[in-house]
Design a protein around this motif. Sequence first.
Motif, PDB file in Angstrom:
ATOM      1  N   ALA A  73      47.696 -70.236 -67.296  1.00  0.00           N
ATOM      2  CA  ALA A  73      47.776 -71.627 -66.822  1.00  0.00           C
ATOM      3  C   ALA A  73      49.210 -72.142 -66.907  1.00  0.00           C
ATOM      4  CB  ALA A  73      46.840 -72.517 -67.641  1.00  0.00           C
ATOM      5  N   ILE A  74      49.870 -71.876 -68.035  1.00  0.00           N
ATOM      6  CA  ILE A  74      51.257 -72.320 -68.215  1.00  0.00           C
ATOM      7  C   ILE A  74      52.152 -71.676 -67.157  1.00  0.00           C
ATOM      8  CG2 ILE A  74      53.260 -72.149 -69.753  1.00  0.00           C
ATOM      9  CD1 ILE A  74      51.260 -72.556 -72.092  1.00  0.00           C
ATOM     10  N   ALA A  75      51.956 -70.379 -66.916  1.00  0.00           N
ATOM     11  CA  ALA A  75      52.764 -69.669 -65.916  1.00  0.00           C
ATOM     12  C   ALA A  75      52.569 -70.258 -64.523  1.00  0.00           C
ATOM     13  CB  ALA A  75      52.413 -68.181 -65.924  1.00  0.00           C
ATOM     14  N   SER A  76      51.353 -70.766 -64.242  1.00  0.00           N
ATOM     15  CA  SER A  76      51.074 -71.318 -62.906  1.00  0.00           C
ATOM     16  C   SER A  76      51.654 -72.724 -62.724  1.00  0.00           C
ATOM     17  CB  SER A  76      49.567 -71.340 -62.645  1.00  0.00           C
ATOM     18  OG  SER A  76      48.949 -72.380 -63.378  1.00  0.00           O
ATOM     19  N   LEU A  77      52.096 -73.349 -63.800  1.00  0.00           N
ATOM     20  CA  LEU A  77      52.633 -74.721 -63.715  1.00  0.00           C
ATOM     21  C   LEU A  77      54.157 -74.715 -63.819  1.00  0.00           C
ATOM     22  CD1 LEU A  77      49.989 -76.581 -65.922  1.00  0.00           C
ATOM     23  CD2 LEU A  77      50.188 -76.622 -63.430  1.00  0.00           C
ATOM     24  N   GLN A  78      54.792 -73.842 -63.061  1.00  0.00           N
ATOM     25  CA  GLN A  78      56.253 -73.739 -63.096  1.00  0.00           C
ATOM     26  C   GLN A  78      56.890 -75.048 -62.654  1.00  0.00           C
ATOM     27  OE1 GLN A  78      57.509 -70.275 -60.958  1.00  0.00           O
ATOM     28  NE2 GLN A  78      56.771 -68.899 -62.540  1.00  0.00           N
ATOM     29  N   GLY A  79      57.969 -75.410 -63.340  1.00  0.00           N
ATOM     30  CA  GLY A  79      58.688 -76.632 -63.004  1.00  0.00           C
ATOM     31  C   GLY A  79      58.076 -77.879 -63.612  1.00  0.00           C
ATOM     32  N   ILE A  80      57.037 -77.699 -64.429  1.00  0.00           N
ATOM     33  CA  ILE A  80      56.351 -78.827 -65.062  1.00  0.00           C
ATOM     34  C   ILE A  80      56.502 -78.687 -66.576  1.00  0.00           C
ATOM     35  CG2 ILE A  80      54.069 -79.870 -65.474  1.00  0.00           C
ATOM     36  CD1 ILE A  80      53.346 -78.975 -62.593  1.00  0.00           C
ATOM     37  N   ASP A  81      56.705 -79.802 -67.270  1.00  0.00           N
ATOM     38  CA  ASP A  81      56.779 -79.809 -68.733  1.00  0.00           C
ATOM     39  C   ASP A  81      55.358 -79.602 -69.259  1.00  0.00           C
ATOM     40  OD1 ASP A  81      57.349 -80.199 -71.399  1.00  0.00           O
ATOM     41  OD2 ASP A  81      57.870 -82.323 -71.197  1.00  0.00           O
ATOM     42  N   VAL A  82      55.070 -78.395 -69.750  1.00  0.00           N
ATOM     43  CA  VAL A  82      53.699 -78.052 -70.115  1.00  0.00           C
ATOM     44  C   VAL A  82      53.640 -77.369 -71.483  1.00  0.00           C
ATOM     45  CG1 VAL A  82      53.793 -75.858 -68.842  1.00  0.00           C
ATOM     46  CG2 VAL A  82      51.574 -76.886 -69.333  1.00  0.00           C
ATOM     47  N   THR A  83      52.592 -77.688 -72.224  1.00  0.00           N
ATOM     48  CA  THR A  83      52.291 -77.080 -73.515  1.00  0.00           C
ATOM     49  C   THR A  83      50.837 -76.633 -73.476  1.00  0.00           C
ATOM     50  OG1 THR A  83      53.803 -78.562 -74.658  1.00  0.00           O
ATOM     51  CG2 THR A  83      52.121 -77.528 -75.995  1.00  0.00           C
ATOM     52  N   GLY A  84      50.543 -75.497 -74.074  1.00  0.00           N
ATOM     53  CA  GLY A  84      49.166 -75.014 -74.105  1.00  0.00           C
ATOM     54  C   GLY A  84      48.704 -74.773 -75.517  1.00  0.00           C
ATOM     55  N   ASP A  85      47.389 -74.878 -75.715  1.00  0.00           N
ATOM     56  CA  ASP A  85      46.833 -74.700 -77.047  1.00  0.00           C
ATOM     57  C   ASP A  85      45.390 -74.219 -76.937  1.00  0.00           C
ATOM     58  OD1 ASP A  85      46.930 -74.736 -79.805  1.00  0.00           O
ATOM     59  OD2 ASP A  85      47.047 -76.905 -79.985  1.00  0.00           O
ATOM     60  N   VAL A  86      44.976 -73.428 -77.918  1.00  0.00           N
ATOM     61  CA  VAL A  86      43.584 -73.009 -78.042  1.00  0.00           C
ATOM     62  C   VAL A  86      43.060 -73.644 -79.318  1.00  0.00           C
ATOM     63  CG1 VAL A  86      41.988 -71.070 -78.281  1.00  0.00           C
ATOM     64  CG2 VAL A  86      44.053 -70.818 -76.876  1.00  0.00           C
ATOM     65  N   VAL A  87      41.916 -74.315 -79.220  1.00  0.00           N
ATOM     66  CA  VAL A  87      41.316 -74.972 -80.378  1.00  0.00           C
ATOM     67  C   VAL A  87      39.860 -74.548 -80.500  1.00  0.00           C
ATOM     68  CG1 VAL A  87      42.887 -76.954 -80.274  1.00  0.00           C
ATOM     69  CG2 VAL A  87      40.703 -77.058 -79.076  1.00  0.00           C
ATOM     70  N   SER A  88      39.294 -74.783 -81.669  1.00  0.00           N
ATOM     71  CA  SER A  88      37.903 -74.439 -81.930  1.00  0.00           C
ATOM     72  C   SER A  88      37.085 -75.719 -82.029  1.00  0.00           C
ATOM     73  CB  SER A  88      37.813 -73.658 -83.242  1.00  0.00           C
ATOM     74  OG  SER A  88      36.470 -73.326 -83.514  1.00  0.00           O
ATOM     75  N   GLY A  89      35.830 -75.664 -81.586  1.00  0.00           N
ATOM     76  CA  GLY A  89      34.958 -76.818 -81.750  1.00  0.00           C
ATOM     77  C   GLY A  89      33.976 -76.980 -80.613  1.00  0.00           C
ATOM     78  N   TYR A  90      33.278 -78.095 -80.639  1.00  0.00           N
ATOM     79  CA  TYR A  90      32.354 -78.475 -79.574  1.00  0.00           C
ATOM     80  C   TYR A  90      33.236 -78.957 -78.422  1.00  0.00           C
ATOM     81  CZ  TYR A  90      28.913 -81.375 -77.101  1.00  0.00           C
ATOM     82  OH  TYR A  90      28.119 -81.958 -76.151  1.00  0.00           O
ATOM     83  N   PRO A  91      33.204 -78.294 -77.261  1.00  0.00           N
ATOM     84  CA  PRO A  91      34.193 -78.560 -76.221  1.00  0.00           C
ATOM     85  C   PRO A  91      34.449 -80.029 -75.851  1.00  0.00           C
ATOM     86  CG  PRO A  91      33.022 -76.560 -75.699  1.00  0.00           C
ATOM     87  CD  PRO A  91      32.337 -77.163 -76.906  1.00  0.00           C
ATOM     88  N   PRO A  92      33.431 -80.843 -75.567  1.00  0.00           N
ATOM     89  CA  PRO A  92      33.751 -82.232 -75.187  1.00  0.00           C
ATOM     90  C   PRO A  92      34.506 -82.996 -76.279  1.00  0.00           C
ATOM     91  CG  PRO A  92      31.496 -81.707 -74.591  1.00  0.00           C
ATOM     92  CD  PRO A  92      31.990 -80.578 -75.442  1.00  0.00           C
ATOM     93  N   SER A  93      34.059 -82.863 -77.523  1.00  0.00           N
ATOM     94  CA  SER A  93      34.723 -83.565 -78.623  1.00  0.00           C
ATOM     95  C   SER A  93      36.115 -83.011 -78.883  1.00  0.00           C
ATOM     96  CB  SER A  93      33.894 -83.472 -79.904  1.00  0.00           C
ATOM     97  OG  SER A  93      32.641 -84.086 -79.715  1.00  0.00           O
ATOM     98  N   ALA A  94      36.252 -81.688 -78.807  1.00  0.00           N
ATOM     99  CA  ALA A  94      37.558 -81.072 -79.041  1.00  0.00           C
ATOM    100  C   ALA A  94      38.557 -81.543 -77.985  1.00  0.00           C
ATOM    101  CB  ALA A  94      37.438 -79.553 -79.035  1.00  0.00           C
ATOM    102  N   ILE A  95      38.117 -81.663 -76.739  1.00  0.00           N
ATOM    103  CA  ILE A  95      38.999 -82.114 -75.654  1.00  0.00           C
ATOM    104  C   ILE A  95      39.393 -83.575 -75.865  1.00  0.00           C
ATOM    105  CG2 ILE A  95      39.086 -82.661 -73.171  1.00  0.00           C
ATOM    106  CD1 ILE A  95      37.363 -80.051 -72.786  1.00  0.00           C
ATOM    107  N   THR A  96      38.429 -84.444 -76.153  1.00  0.00           N
ATOM    108  CA  THR A  96      38.764 -85.866 -76.333  1.00  0.00           C
ATOM    109  C   THR A  96      39.582 -86.085 -77.605  1.00  0.00           C
ATOM    110  OG1 THR A  96      36.578 -86.305 -77.309  1.00  0.00           O
ATOM    111  CG2 THR A  96      36.838 -86.751 -74.947  1.00  0.00           C
ATOM    112  N   ASP A  97      39.302 -85.323 -78.662  1.00  0.00           N
ATOM    113  CA  ASP A  97      40.097 -85.429 -79.893  1.00  0.00           C
ATOM    114  C   ASP A  97      41.538 -85.005 -79.638  1.00  0.00           C
ATOM    115  OD1 ASP A  97      37.812 -86.262 -81.204  1.00  0.00           O
ATOM    116  OD2 ASP A  97      37.519 -84.392 -82.319  1.00  0.00           O
TER     117      ASP A  97
END
Length: 141
Positions: A73-97
């Motif tokens: 995903a990061i490689a596909s966003l060339q020219g954009i200020d991007v950070t990526g992360d992998v987190v653990s948890g219940y997906p909806p809550s982890a995303i909103t948190d």
Amino acid sequence: MMRVFQKILVGYDGSDNGRRALQAVAELAKKFSSKVYVVEVVDEASLYATGMLPPTSVIEEMWKKAKADIDQAIASLQGIDVTGDVVSGYPPSAITDYASKVGADLIVVGSRGLSTFKRILLGSVSTAVVQESKVPVLVVK
């Protein structure tokens, strides 16, 4: 006045719908010079919910796949200020948190396209994110 999205979080999973969400984020980020956060959630709890202890190798593979998805995903966003992360948890809550943690003012997620019947039975990550989020959510079909 038009709201400017300075920080955009995209919930990503490497799927076709996830890639479409990433494309939408790329367009928005370029238009608004946004910082982009790409996050993938590893839902280990769903494995334990089966009542059986999953092999460590299965969990390791989930994390490895998620990390590879984020790198892609990061490689596909060339020219954009991007950070990526992998987190653990219940997906909806982890995303909103995560969105709260980084101060995102927009969350973008792909729609799984579940039928109405399946959505009633299973729910969907995108629906739950819309319900839990305190900031606007863009669901990309």
